[in-house]
Motif scaffolding. Structure first.
Motif, PDB file in Angstrom:
ATOM      1  N   LEU A   1       0.796  -1.406  -0.512  1.00 32.90           N
ATOM      2  CA  LEU A   1      -0.216  -0.249   0.214  1.00 32.90           C
ATOM      3  C   LEU A   1       1.259   1.145   0.026  1.00 32.90           C
ATOM      4  CD1 LEU A   1      -2.339  -0.848   2.895  1.00 32.90           C
ATOM      5  CD2 LEU A   1      -2.626  -1.353   0.406  1.00 32.90           C
ATOM      6  N   GLY A   2       0.355   2.498  -0.435  1.00 30.05           N
ATOM      7  CA  GLY A   2       0.466   4.012  -0.360  1.00 30.05           C
ATOM      8  C   GLY A   2       0.284   5.005   0.393  1.00 30.05           C
ATOM      9  N   ALA A   3       0.646   5.317   0.634  1.00 28.77           N
ATOM     10  CA  ALA A   3       0.203   6.627   1.657  1.00 28.77           C
ATOM     11  C   ALA A   3       0.678   7.531   2.057  1.00 28.77           C
ATOM     12  CB  ALA A   3      -0.061   6.036   3.647  1.00 28.77           C
ATOM     13  N   GLY A   4      -0.310   8.941   1.773  1.00 28.10           N
ATOM     14  CA  GLY A   4       0.407  10.416   1.356  1.00 28.10           C
ATOM     15  C   GLY A   4       0.594  10.551   0.171  1.00 28.10           C
ATOM     16  N   PRO A   5       1.767  11.099  -0.614  1.00 26.67           N
ATOM     17  CA  PRO A   5       2.599  12.145  -1.349  1.00 26.67           C
ATOM     18  C   PRO A   5       2.932  10.563  -2.125  1.00 26.67           C
ATOM     19  CG  PRO A   5       2.788  13.504   0.169  1.00 26.67           C
ATOM     20  CD  PRO A   5       2.455  12.199   0.689  1.00 26.67           C
ATOM     21  N   ALA A   6       3.475   9.637  -1.286  1.00 21.26           N
ATOM     22  CA  ALA A   6       3.789   8.149  -1.606  1.00 21.26           C
ATOM     23  C   ALA A   6       2.816   7.387  -3.023  1.00 21.26           C
ATOM     24  CB  ALA A   6       4.556   7.287  -0.702  1.00 21.26           C
ATOM     25  N   THR A   7       1.587   7.541  -2.844  1.00 22.75           N
ATOM     26  CA  THR A   7       1.160   6.970  -3.719  1.00 22.75           C
ATOM     27  C   THR A   7       1.396   6.787  -5.102  1.00 22.75           C
ATOM     28  OG1 THR A   7      -0.711   8.458  -3.643  1.00 22.75           O
ATOM     29  CG2 THR A   7      -0.947   6.703  -1.773  1.00 22.75           C
ATOM     30  N   ARG A   8       2.057   8.322  -5.559  1.00 20.90           N
ATOM     31  CA  ARG A   8       2.447   8.121  -6.701  1.00 20.90           C
ATOM     32  C   ARG A   8       3.282   7.544  -6.831  1.00 20.90           C
ATOM     33  NH1 ARG A   8       3.494  14.510  -7.065  1.00 20.90           N
ATOM     34  NH2 ARG A   8       1.298  15.211  -5.865  1.00 20.90           N
ATOM     35  N   LEU A   9       4.443   6.512  -5.754  1.00 21.41           N
ATOM     36  CA  LEU A   9       5.110   5.490  -6.274  1.00 21.41           C
ATOM     37  C   LEU A   9       4.111   4.285  -7.076  1.00 21.41           C
ATOM     38  CD1 LEU A   9       7.678   5.151  -3.981  1.00 21.41           C
ATOM     39  CD2 LEU A   9       7.632   5.011  -6.550  1.00 21.41           C
ATOM     40  N   LEU A  10       2.944   3.827  -6.287  1.00 22.36           N
ATOM     41  CA  LEU A  10       2.153   2.695  -6.309  1.00 22.36           C
ATOM     42  C   LEU A  10       2.488   2.343  -8.496  1.00 22.36           C
ATOM     43  CD1 LEU A  10      -1.003   3.187  -4.066  1.00 22.36           C
ATOM     44  CD2 LEU A  10       1.467   1.978  -4.132  1.00 22.36           C
ATOM     45  N   THR A  11       2.254   3.164  -9.394  1.00 20.37           N
ATOM     46  CA  THR A  11       2.154   3.322 -10.548  1.00 20.37           C
ATOM     47  C   THR A  11       3.701   2.507 -10.788  1.00 20.37           C
ATOM     48  OG1 THR A  11       1.155   3.635 -12.655  1.00 20.37           O
ATOM     49  CG2 THR A  11       2.182   5.326 -11.480  1.00 20.37           C
ATOM     50  N   HIS A  12       4.302   2.398  -9.962  1.00 17.86           N
ATOM     51  CA  HIS A  12       5.483   1.878 -10.907  1.00 17.86           C
ATOM     52  C   HIS A  12       5.507   0.544 -10.283  1.00 17.86           C
ATOM     53  CE1 HIS A  12       6.323   5.378 -13.157  1.00 17.86           C
ATOM     54  NE2 HIS A  12       6.154   5.840 -11.481  1.00 17.86           N
ATOM     55  N   LEU A  13       4.983   0.034  -8.856  1.00 17.96           N
ATOM     56  CA  LEU A  13       4.780  -1.034  -8.473  1.00 17.96           C
ATOM     57  C   LEU A  13       3.752  -2.034  -9.261  1.00 17.96           C
ATOM     58  CD1 LEU A  13       5.367   0.641  -4.825  1.00 17.96           C
ATOM     59  CD2 LEU A  13       6.956  -0.187  -5.871  1.00 17.96           C
ATOM     60  N   VAL A  14       2.771  -1.969  -9.701  1.00 21.86           N
ATOM     61  CA  VAL A  14       1.756  -2.703  -9.959  1.00 21.86           C
ATOM     62  C   VAL A  14       2.213  -3.779 -10.792  1.00 21.86           C
ATOM     63  CG1 VAL A  14      -0.255  -2.966 -11.511  1.00 21.86           C
ATOM     64  CG2 VAL A  14       0.291  -0.890  -9.839  1.00 21.86           C
ATOM     65  N   GLY A  15       3.452  -3.090 -11.615  1.00 18.44           N
ATOM     66  CA  GLY A  15       3.881  -4.264 -12.484  1.00 18.44           C
ATOM     67  C   GLY A  15       5.410  -4.853 -12.293  1.00 18.44           C
TER      68      GLY A  15
END
Length: 323
Positions: A58-72
């Protein structure tokens, strides 16, 4: 903002490693995390079925912007496949659609080389039809809603990669209703988008006796392991929260570029930054002099192009926006 947080979130957010219990949905985990962190800005990098346990990122706060790069990222699972019964959901939560006779099950059990050969055929680059009971949309409607409405749904095959499909010795077992079956413990490392339930289904179909999953646990997402994760209960109580700094996550996945103060300022304004004799990279983690992640950049011919900027202090929109 969500009131009364139980966990203090760094100003630039974080990536949470969570060990999901059986019965929880991924939506449940996100909702609990929002409450624990006191922010609605929480998202995930890939769901788990309620029956499945293991690692949610999971990502929280501004770090949610990283999630798109973790999905793959590649995923690793431990699972138990049951051969001899096919179900509508390809797992133990669905109603049986076919049950093999005991003689056919016994014949497969007596031929472990045949099982191993079909496992090998499902390893590597393959075409897989996702399980019909899935969240994939068909003409604007979720596939599982169509199945529950009584429709026969067959989803298009798609390419996936099974890097590893290792099985333990098949063993005779008995289902709750007394049906003779075969259980096989397995470890699967695969590309994103792979349905482990579909692997069980296809293995059973190839052997002519049907198959489904009776247990599934995600043990790793890329370099992140479930052994480093905390539970939802620990998160809610504040006893343990495995929150990783965005820079730690980004530099585990991509080469790091440490910027000086002026370069940091320029990157924050979206400018291309000269980085000298640095190898080209589709993605690199740009960090400021203090090691805080400030962006993901593409590097080409010694210059950067911003792919994703990361604010170090959340503003009102970041803190209050929905995931």
């Amino acid at each position: 903002m969500v009131s009364n947080p139980s966990v203090s979130l760094p100003p630039h957010g974080g990536i949470l490693l969570l060990d999901k219990d059986e019965g929880w949905t991924s939506h449940d985990a996100v909702a609990k995390s929002r409450r624990a962190f006191g922010t609605r800005k929480v998202g995930h990098a890939g769901t788990l079925d309620p029956m499945a346990t293991g690692l949610l990122v999971l990502g929280a706060g501004p770090a949610t912007r990283l999630l798109t790069h973790l999905v793959g990222l590649d995923k690793t699972y431990t699972t138990t496949i049951r051969l001899g019964i096919a179900t509508v959901t390809d797992d133990r939560e669905g109603e049986p659609t076919a049950v093999a006779d005991s003689a056919a099950v016994a014949a497969v059990l007596a031929n472990p080389a045949q099982i191993a050969a079909e496992v090998l055929a499902l390893t590597g680059d393959i075409e897989q039809a996702p399980s019909a009971v899935s969240a994939i949309k068909v003409d604007g409607q979720r596939a599982y809603d169509r199945v529950r409405a009584g429709e026969a749904v067959e989803l298009k095959r798609r390419p996936v990669t099974i890097h590893e499909f290792e099985i333990a010795a098949p063993r005779a077992a008995t289902a709750d209703d007394g049906t003779a079956v075969i259980d096989i413990d397995a470890t699967v490392r695969c590309s994103t988008g792979t349905y482990i339930r579909a692997l069980a289904r296809d293995l059973g179909a190839a052997l002519g006796i049907g198959g489904h999953l009776i247990a599934l646990r995600r043990t790793a997402v890329g370099p992140f392991a479930v052994t480093d994760a905390g539970t939802i209960e620990q998160l809610m109580s504040g006893a343990r929260a495995e929150v990783l700094e965005p820079a730690r996550v980004a530099t585990a996945l991509f080469p790091e570029l440490r910027f000086d103060a002026q370069q940091t300022l320029d990157l924050g304004h979206g400018k291309r930054v000269n980085v000298g004799d640095v190898p080209d990279a589709k993605l690199a983690a740009a960090t400021n002099p203090d090691g805080v992640l400030i962006g993901l950049v593409e590097v080409s011919r010694g210059r950067t192009r911003v792919v994703t900027n990361f604010p170090t202090v959340p503003n009102a929109t970041e803190a209050g926006g929905a995931a």
